[in-house]
Enzyme design. Structure first.
Site, PDB file in Angstrom:
ATOM      1  N   ARG A 172       0.863  -1.171   0.000  1.00 12.79           N
ATOM      2  CA  ARG A 172       0.000   0.000   0.000  1.00 12.79           C
ATOM      3  C   ARG A 172       0.904   1.226   0.000  1.00 12.79           C
ATOM      4  NH1 ARG A 172      -0.170   1.982   5.199  1.00 12.79           N
ATOM      5  NH2 ARG A 172       0.753   0.637   6.769  1.00 12.79           N
ATOM      6  N   ARG A 176      -2.311  10.821   2.235  1.00 15.25           N
ATOM      7  CA  ARG A 176      -3.033  11.578   3.255  1.00 15.25           C
ATOM      8  C   ARG A 176      -3.582  12.860   2.650  1.00 15.25           C
ATOM      9  NH1 ARG A 176       1.571  11.432   7.876  1.00 15.25           N
ATOM     10  NH2 ARG A 176       1.662   9.167   8.141  1.00 15.25           N
ATOM     11  N   ARG A 249      19.852  -6.906  -0.272  1.00 14.59           N
ATOM     12  CA  ARG A 249      20.438  -5.679  -0.808  1.00 14.59           C
ATOM     13  C   ARG A 249      21.311  -5.097   0.293  1.00 14.59           C
ATOM     14  NH1 ARG A 249      21.302  -3.952  -5.659  1.00 14.59           N
ATOM     15  NH2 ARG A 249      20.636  -1.792  -5.330  1.00 14.59           N
ATOM     16  N   ARG A 280      19.857   8.732  -0.466  1.00 16.20           N
ATOM     17  CA  ARG A 280      19.495   9.792   0.464  1.00 16.20           C
ATOM     18  C   ARG A 280      20.723  10.348   1.165  1.00 16.20           C
ATOM     19  NH1 ARG A 280      16.157   6.733   5.341  1.00 16.20           N
ATOM     20  NH2 ARG A 280      17.706   5.166   5.878  1.00 16.20           N
ATOM     21  N   GLU A 300      24.015   7.632   1.351  1.00 13.31           N
ATOM     22  CA  GLU A 300      23.678   6.207   1.368  1.00 13.31           C
ATOM     23  C   GLU A 300      23.621   5.686  -0.067  1.00 13.31           C
ATOM     24  OE1 GLU A 300      20.005   4.521   3.329  1.00 13.31           O
ATOM     25  OE2 GLU A 300      20.881   5.600   5.023  1.00 13.31           O
ATOM     26  N   TYR A 348      12.631  -7.978   7.134  1.00 14.20           N
ATOM     27  CA  TYR A 348      12.952  -6.590   7.466  1.00 14.20           C
ATOM     28  C   TYR A 348      12.070  -6.163   8.632  1.00 14.20           C
ATOM     29  CZ  TYR A 348      13.734  -1.625   7.330  1.00 14.20           C
ATOM     30  OH  TYR A 348      14.069  -0.350   7.687  1.00 14.20           O
ATOM     31  N   ASP A 350      11.288  -3.226  11.713  1.00 15.91           N
ATOM     32  CA  ASP A 350      11.553  -1.970  12.384  1.00 15.91           C
ATOM     33  C   ASP A 350      11.985  -2.290  13.808  1.00 15.91           C
ATOM     34  OD1 ASP A 350      10.958  -0.211  10.286  1.00 15.91           O
ATOM     35  OD2 ASP A 350       8.808  -0.299  10.705  1.00 15.91           O
TER      36      ASP A 350
END
Length: 368
Positions: A172, A176, A249, A280, A300, A348, A350
């Site tokens: 998704r 907003r 990666r 970034r 990066e 992955y 958080d």
């Protein structure tokens, strides 16, 4: 009787939490890490008074009060809010996609105007059953947002064309229709005051830690030290790559100290264009509202992973996931060994996920 109850392989967040909770239960732990420092990828290094995130930006966010209270019991967190900016062709756009972004793209001022443009472009794309990442993105946000803010950045990050990437990478896309640049919707968000190393230091206080030790260089000798192992490294490496090598990666970082007080005015600026090799630039002082006369930035660079590189993003496609299932089954049968963390789970995570999983595992392990 062995010298330690637990040998914890990896001094990152998962290993440090397990060590802390084990110590509270009176267990004797030895934590080892092949790097010369604790903290894994959330390690922060003090560079002239600025806490530099050596392995990329880490912003703690969660809606789970138990997890938030837990990490705050070791170190105070500040009020940092992640509000990245994207640079495309020299133009700046706010992320995530919100009314500021839509004004920057189309000069629209109302949610109805923005929604009408997105709906029209989604309809024009005509994608009913997305077969790849490009089709998935077009079916969610239309051509303008995709071409301006997604396509080149994603292809640079993954090193593959968007049409060759699976659709599930973008399940998704947050859109907003408010003027809100807060990237995360979570109730709690911030950075430890003094950096993440301070958090890991507090978790490992009173636990023996040996750094610069690669478990695989003296595996048999290490196994003799403890009754149980907690392994937080790559699961395929643990099993000698018997079913093949899981793909990742990787990233390369270029850190630079600049004798100016403010380089880009924001902690995170994404560079969309494919001709710019980095994804970034991080300006670390902004994570902690620093007012130093100098600054430190990090570029990066995404890259293909080899066994010599640090694994960052698992390539969770069908081939790799099937391979991981085989390793997971081997892990289930491995005696006196707990597997945990992003590399052992080939997922992955958080940081709040890692905290939650480590606490759950310790609760299961140390049942009163």
């Amino acid at each position: 009787m062995k010298e330690y109850d637990y040998l914890i392989i990896g001094a990152g967040l998962y290993g440090a939490i397990f060590a802390h909770e084990a110590k509270k239960k009176g267990k004797k732990c030895l934590v080892i890490d092949k790097r010369p420092h604790i903290g894994g990828n959330i390690y922060c290094e003090d560079v002239n008074g600025i806490n530099v995130h050596k392995y990329g930006a880490h912003i703690f966010h969660t809606s789970n009060k138990k997890i938030w209270d837990y990490v705050n019991s070791f170190v105070e967190f500040n009020r940092y809010t992640n509000s990245p900016v994207a640079n495309h062709n020299g133009n700046l756009y706010n992320l995530p996609f919100n009314m500021n972004t839509f004004y920057q793209l189309w000069k629209v001022k109302t949610p109805a105007e923005a929604k009408a443009i997105i709906d029209k472009q989604v309809k024009e794309a005509g994608v009913e059953d997305p077969q790849n990442l490009e089709e998935q993105a077009l079916s969610l946000v239309g051509a303008d947002i995709y071409n301006t803010l997604i396509k080149e950045y994603t292809e640079k990050q993954w090193g593959r064309k968007a049409t060759e990437l699976p659709a599930f990478i973008i399940k998704r896309l947050p859109v907003r229709f408010t003027f809100d640049n807060n990237y995360f919707n979570d109730l709690y968000q911030g950075i430890p005051i003094g950096g993440y190393t301070k958090l890991i230091d507090a978790l490992l206080e009173g636990t023996e830690v040996r750094l610069g030790i690669n478990y695989f260089d003296s595996r048999q000798e290490m196994d003799e030290l403890a009754e149980t192992k907690v392994y937080t490294g790559m699961i395929d490496e643990y099993f000698d790559y018997q079913h093949g090598v899981l793909e990742y990666r990787s990233l390369r970082f270029e850190h630079e100290k600049l004798d100016i007080p403010n380089y880009q005015g924001n902690a995170v600026v994404n560079y969309i264009n494919s001709e710019i090799p980095y994804t970034r630039i991080i300006e670390h002082k902004h994570f902690e509202f620093g007012e130093q006369e100098h600054t430190v930035i990090t570029k990066e660079y995404p890259m293909e992973w080899t066994k010599k590189d640090e694994p960052y993003y698992p390539v969770n496609d069908e081939k790799n996931n099937e391979m991981f299932k085989k390793y997971k089954e081997m892990a289930r049968q491995e005696e006196n060994t707990i597997f945990g963390g992003r590399l052992a789970d080939y997922k992955y995570y958080d940081m709040h996920h890692v905290v939650g999983l480590a606490l759950k595992k310790t609760e299961e392990t140390f049942i009163d």
